[in-house]
Design a protein around this motif. Structure first.
Motif, short mmCIF file in Angstrom:
data_model
loop_
_atom_site.label_atom_id
_atom_site.label_comp_id
_atom_site.label_asym_id
_atom_site.label_seq_id
_atom_site.Cartn_x
_atom_site.Cartn_y
_atom_site.Cartn_z
N ILE A 90 0.84 -1.20 0.00
CA ILE A 90 0.00 0.00 0.00
C ILE A 90 0.87 1.25 0.00
N TYR A 91 1.90 1.23 0.84
CA TYR A 91 2.78 2.40 0.91
C TYR A 91 3.68 2.52 -0.32
N MET A 92 4.05 1.40 -0.91
CA MET A 92 4.85 1.46 -2.14
C MET A 92 4.02 2.05 -3.28
N ASP A 149 9.47 11.51 0.71
CA ASP A 149 8.76 10.24 0.84
C ASP A 149 7.75 10.26 1.98
N LEU A 150 8.19 10.68 3.16
CA LEU A 150 7.28 10.66 4.30
C LEU A 150 6.07 11.60 4.11
N LEU A 160 2.02 10.36 3.81
CA LEU A 160 1.30 10.75 5.02
C LEU A 160 -0.21 10.57 4.90
N PRO A 161 -0.86 10.97 3.78
CA PRO A 161 -2.31 10.74 3.70
C PRO A 161 -2.69 9.27 3.82
N VAL A 188 -4.68 4.60 7.22
CA VAL A 188 -4.38 3.28 7.79
C VAL A 188 -4.38 3.33 9.31
N LEU A 189 -3.81 4.39 9.87
CA LEU A 189 -3.76 4.53 11.33
C LEU A 189 -5.16 4.70 11.92
#
Length: 322
Positions: A201-203, A232-233, A237-238, A243-244
């Motif tokens: 997902i993050y990739m 990158d961070l 972030l969105p 996810v969090l």
């Protein structure tokens, strides 16, 4: 009653707007009827198997019995909830569930991000694909198989873990019979199984970052760590926020299957959570009203946490679920 010309005009306009909206909907239905037909079955599935069964949650406020049925059973109001709150195991269940869920969230949230950032910096495609495959594959292994593998790995007589610690002269440990090891076993087996899938997902989010930002950073002489920190961070972030929020919203909805399979009478003091207790009360003891009340209480807590974290994230980062 006196009707003014202005009120009459407003009523006429409202009727015309309603008529226009109905005709537009009919035209859209005739034009795209294939799409509506395609959506019909999924919508019917959710109504029949997801939303309609929710009406049976009313048994949480009744003393349910099979003979009278869901709607014929007598009302008891909040008595089922009072029974659960006054149960001596209530605080133990709540503490075990919250600690285990929070541990899972804290461990499983940053690791996929770190893995995705590390893979994004790899330039050798073969190595990158190999690591992706190795970390992604465990997600497709059944939970029953993962638990069986873990039990064999930690076996006091045949397990590889005890063979390794035996080299250092340490006596074999029956990890699964000691309550203090249960949470660590549960959480890190879960991280091993899901980290690769979550990293995808993050990739995908990293792949959507504007390449010109990296080019500008290269021109400015930014190091790899600086690119990660400033490009990158913020770029992921969105995604990380969503996810969090979803992770916190499921804090009390920790998985039943793995906890139940790892559970035994020796580690019950830490392995008994709300999901396993609901199973014992509802299916083994056939106390369906009490089990429904516990499940409803759990769902309400999840909803409150979800809304609270959404509002906090919205205020802190400007991003949320809606």
């Amino acid at each position: 009653m006196l009707i003014t010309p202005q009120a009459s005009a407003r009523g006429t306009l409202r009727v015309k707007d309603t008529s226009k909206g109905r005709k537009a909907a009919q035209r859209a239905l005739r034009r795209h009827w294939q799409l509506y037909l395609l959506v019909l079955l999924p919508v019917a599935y959710f109504i029949v198997f997801k939303y309609w069964p929710m009406t049976n949650a009313v048994i949480a406020f009744k003393s349910y019995n099979v003979i009278d049925g869901v709607w014929g059973s007598p009302w008891v109001g909040l008595d089922q909830f009072h029974r659960f709150f006054e149960n001596p195991v209530f605080w133990t269940l709540l503490r075990n569930t919250f600690i285990l869920s929070a541990y899972v969230l804290v461990a499983s949230f940053p690791i996929p991000i770190i893995l995705a950032l590390a893979l994004n910096e790899v330039r050798q495609k073969f190595f990158k694909r190999t690591v992706q495959m190795v970390t992604y594959a465990p997600y497709f292994i059944s939970t029953v198989v993962v638990v069986s593998m873990t039990i064999l790995f930690l076996s006091p007589r045949l397990g590889l873990a005890n063979d390794v610690i035996g080299i250092f002269g340490i006596d074999s440990i029956d990890f699964l019979s000691r309550p203090e090891f249960f949470r660590h076993i549960y959480v890190w087996s879960d991280v091993w199984q899901t980290a690769g899938y979550s990293a995808v997902i993050y990739m995908a989010a990293l792949a959507g970052i504007d390449p010109t930002l990296y080019e500008a950073a290269k021109v400015d002489g930014a190091s790899r760590l600086q690119k990660i920190r400033h490009i990158d961070l913020p770029g992921i972030l969105p995604t990380a926020t969503v996810v969090l929020i979803l992770g916190v919203g499921n804090v009390m909805a920790i998985g039943f299957e793995k906890a139940f399979l790892f559970q035994n009478t020796l580690n019950l003091s830490q392995s008994e959570i709300i999901a396993t207790y609901t199973y014992r009360i509802g299916l083994l003891n056939a106390d369906f009203s009490q089990a429904s009340a516990i499940g409803l209480f759990n769902s309400v807590i999840n909803l409150v946490l979800l809304v609270a974290v959404h509002l906090i994230a919205k205020r802190a980062t400007g991003r949320g679920l809606w």
